[in-house]
Write a protein that holds these residues in place. Structure first.
Motif, PDB file in Angstrom:
ATOM      1  N   UNK A 122       0.870  -1.191   0.000  1.00  0.00           N
ATOM      2  CA  UNK A 122       0.000   0.000   0.000  1.00  0.00           C
ATOM      3  C   UNK A 122       0.894   1.224   0.000  1.00  0.00           C
ATOM      4  N   UNK A 123       0.582   2.161  -0.912  1.00  0.00           N
ATOM      5  CA  UNK A 123       1.422   3.341  -1.108  1.00  0.00           C
ATOM      6  C   UNK A 123       0.554   4.588  -1.211  1.00  0.00           C
ATOM      7  N   UNK A 124       0.875   5.586  -0.415  1.00  0.00           N
ATOM      8  CA  UNK A 124       0.284   6.905  -0.607  1.00  0.00           C
ATOM      9  C   UNK A 124       1.383   7.814  -1.128  1.00  0.00           C
ATOM     10  N   UNK A 125       1.267   8.154  -2.402  1.00  0.00           N
ATOM     11  CA  UNK A 125       2.291   8.921  -3.104  1.00  0.00           C
ATOM     12  C   UNK A 125       1.857  10.376  -3.143  1.00  0.00           C
ATOM     13  N   UNK A 126       2.768  11.283  -2.752  1.00  0.00           N
ATOM     14  CA  UNK A 126       2.388  12.699  -2.717  1.00  0.00           C
ATOM     15  C   UNK A 126       3.133  13.495  -3.777  1.00  0.00           C
ATOM     16  N   UNK A 175      -1.107  -5.071 -11.553  1.00  0.00           N
ATOM     17  CA  UNK A 175      -0.406  -5.509 -10.334  1.00  0.00           C
ATOM     18  C   UNK A 175      -1.295  -5.237  -9.121  1.00  0.00           C
ATOM     19  N   UNK A 176      -2.343  -6.017  -8.933  1.00  0.00           N
ATOM     20  CA  UNK A 176      -3.324  -5.734  -7.875  1.00  0.00           C
ATOM     21  C   UNK A 176      -2.799  -5.889  -6.459  1.00  0.00           C
ATOM     22  N   UNK A 177      -1.595  -6.436  -6.308  1.00  0.00           N
ATOM     23  CA  UNK A 177      -1.046  -6.576  -4.962  1.00  0.00           C
ATOM     24  C   UNK A 177      -0.577  -5.242  -4.379  1.00  0.00           C
ATOM     25  N   UNK A 178      -0.365  -4.227  -5.244  1.00  0.00           N
ATOM     26  CA  UNK A 178       0.014  -2.894  -4.768  1.00  0.00           C
ATOM     27  C   UNK A 178      -1.133  -1.923  -5.023  1.00  0.00           C
ATOM     28  N   UNK A 179      -1.673  -1.353  -3.958  1.00  0.00           N
ATOM     29  CA  UNK A 179      -2.709  -0.331  -4.068  1.00  0.00           C
ATOM     30  C   UNK A 179      -2.079   1.030  -3.794  1.00  0.00           C
TER      31      UNK A 179
END
Length: 340
Positions: free
Chosen positions: A94-98, A127-131
Motif C-alpha cells: 500500500x502506497x500513498x504517493x504525494x 499488479x493488484x497486490x500494490x494499491x
C-alpha cells in the motif's frame, strides 16, 4: 529476516523524489536526442552513490533540475510507472504517493494529476497486490490562491478518477514562512477536513519550522499524520501521544541530510518506539535521492534498535490505522500483512 518480502506500507513518499537516477537518465536521453533539453546528464548532476544532500542542496535539485525533466505526459507516465515498479519490487503493498500539482509548458496542473491517476489505475489493474493512492501537496511558498486551487482539485478528484486523491499535505522548504506564518493556510486545511480528505503535514522537520506557534498551528488543523517530527517541543509530544497520531519517520533521509545528530542510533525513532499512543510508519521520503528503499529502513531499525522478527512485523502493521483509504483497504492490509 527478508525485509523485501515483508509486506509494507509507505505513507511518506514524494513522487519526483522517488524517481530513480536510471529512470531520470532514460528520460534525459530521449529528450536530449530530440532536442527537448539542454540539461546535463542526471548521472553528472546526481552521481551514483551521492546521497548526502542537505536542506540547502536538496530543494534546488528539484526546482532547477528534476522538475525540468518531467514536463510532458510521456516523461511523467514513464516516471510514475518506474516508481510504482520499484515500490512493488520492494514488497510495498500500500502506497500513498504525494506530489505538488504542477503546470508545465504542455500540461495544466489538473492534467498533470489526471495523468498520474490514470497511470496508477492502469498499473494497479496489472499488479493488484500494490494499491496506490495520491496526496496533493501544498508548498509553503504557495500563495493562498494556489493553495485553494490545489484543495479544489483534490476535492474534485477525490475518489472520482482512477484510485483517487485521499489527502493533502503541507511541504516545502522549512525555512519559508517560519514562526507560525503557515497559519495563512488554516482555512484551506479546515475545508479539507470538512471535505473528508486526510491531512498530513511536514512537522518540526527543521529547527526553523519547530517554533511553538507553528507547531500549535499545525496541530490545530487536526492532522491524522505528521511527517519527520524532529524539532517538536514537549507540549507537542504530549498532544501527539494523547491524539495517538501516526508518525511518518524517515531514518535515512534524516541521517544523511544531517537533520538529526548521532547517526541512526541517535534517531528519534528510538524515543517514539517506546511511547504509548502514537503509531509509527517507516518511510523513504525521497528514495531516488537518498537511495534507501523501504526494506532497508526496516533493516536499519532492526539493526540499530535491536528489533526481532515479531517486533518488525508489529511495527509494519502500525501504519494500517494511519492510511487515508477506507475500512475495506485497512482490512485487506490486516489480512495480508505478517503478524509473527
Amino acid at each position: 529476516m527478508d525485509y523485501v518480502l515483508l509486506p509494507k506500507i509507505e505513507l511518506h513518499a514524494h513522487l519526483t523524489g522517488s524517481v530513480s537516477r536510471s529512470t531520470l537518465h532514460e528520460i534525459w536521453k530521449r529528450k536530449k536526442a530530440s532536442g527537448q533539453t539542454d540539461l546535463e546528464d542526471p548521472r553528472l548532476v546526481m552521481p551514483e552513490g551521492k546521497h548526502d544532500y542537505n536542506l540547502q542542496t536538496f530543494f534546488p535539485l528539484f526546482s532547477s533540475y528534476i522538475y525540468n525533466l518531467l514536463t510532458d505526459e510521456e516523461s511523467i507516465r514513464y516516471a510514475i510507472d518506474s516508481v510504482l515498479q520499484d515500490f512493488l519490487a520492494d514488497g510495498v503493498v500500500y502506497l500513498e504517493l504525494r506530489t505538488t500539482p504542477r503546470s508545465t509548458t504542455t500540461m495544466s496542473a489538473e492534467a498533470y494529476i489526471t495523468v498520474l491517476l490514470g497511470a496508477i489505475e492502469e498499473f494497479e489493474a496489472l499488479h493488484p497486490q500494490l494499491h496506490t493512492r495520491l496526496i496533493l501537496s501544498i508548498d509553503r511558498r504557495h500563495s493562498i490562491r494556489t493553495a485553494e486551487s490545489i484543495l479544489d482539485l483534490a476535492i474534485r478528484l477525490q475518489n472520482t478518477i482512477g484510485c483517487g486523491v485521499v489527502g493533502i499535505d503541507l511541504c516545502g522548504d522549512p525555512t519559508v514562512r517560519p514562526g507560525g506564518q503557515v497559519a495563512v493556510f488554516t482555512p484551506v486545511f479546515e475545508q479539507a477536513s470538512r471535505a473528508g480528505l486526510g491531512i498530513t503535514v511536514h512537522f518540526a522537520e527543521a529547527e526553523a519550522s519547530g517554533s511553538h506557534d507553528e507547531l500549535r498551528t499545525l496541530l490545530s488543523w487536526n492532522p491524522g499524520r505528521l511527517g519527520h517530527v524532529i524539532w517538536e517541543d514537549e507540549e507537542a509530544r504530549e498532544v501527539i501521544a494523547e491524539r495517538e497520531l501516526c508518525l511518518e519517520l524517515c531514518l535515512s533521509c534524516n541521517v544523511q541530510a544531517e537533520m538529526v545528530h548521532g547517526g541512526f542510533e541517535g534517531h528519534h525513532f528510538g524515543h517514539w518506539k517506546d511511547v504509548k499512543g502514537p503509531r509509527i510508519s517507516l518511510a523513504t521520503d525521497d528514495v531516488g535521492v537518498f537511495g534507501s528503499p523501504l526494506s532497508n529502513e526496516y533493516r536499519l531499525v532492526a539493526e540499530h534498535f535491536h528489533l526481532d522478527r515479531p517486533q518488525i512485523c508489529a511495527l509494519a502493521r502500525q501504519g494500517i490505522e494511519g492510511i487515508f483509504a477506507g475500512e475495506q483497504e485497512k482490512q485487506r492490509l490486516r489480512d495480508i500483512m505478517w503478524k509473527e
